[in-house]
Motif scaffolding. Structure first.
Motif: not given
Length: 96
Positions: A2-4, A18, A35, A45, A47-48, A50
């Motif tokens: 996951k990327i935020l 994004e 996201d 969140y 996330a892996d 940021l």
């Protein structure tokens, strides 16, 4: 993975970054959920990775995950290099 992407208001700049990250991920053949959010919401969140511009990124280190600090949000070459480095760090961390 996951990327935020985080910005002050969670609207314009984070959405632009994004979209660029999604293009980069497709180009390098990496699958990830991407996201965007405002700084206040980012803490909720998991996330892996940021991602934020320098002024925002310094505030992301307390949240957890790898932080990608962008000097210029439209420099996609730099963004790609920093993102690849962060992805490799996450992969290495997950191996151990």
């Amino acid at each position: 993975m996951k990327i935020l992407v985080v910005c002050g208001s969670g609207l314009g700049s984070s959405f632009l970054i994004e979209m660029n990250i999604k293009k980069i991920l497709k180009e390098i053949g990496v699958t990830a959920e991407v996201d965007h959010a405002d700084l206040g919401s980012a803490k909720g969140y998991k996330a892996d990775i940021l991602v934020g511009t320098r002024d925002i990124a310094v505030q992301l280190y307390d949240i957890g995950g790898e932080v990608v600090s962008l000097d210029n949000m439209i420099d996609t070459d730099s963004m790609k290099n920093k993102l690849i480095e962060a992805i490799e760090r996450v992969k290495h961390k997950n191996k151990n």
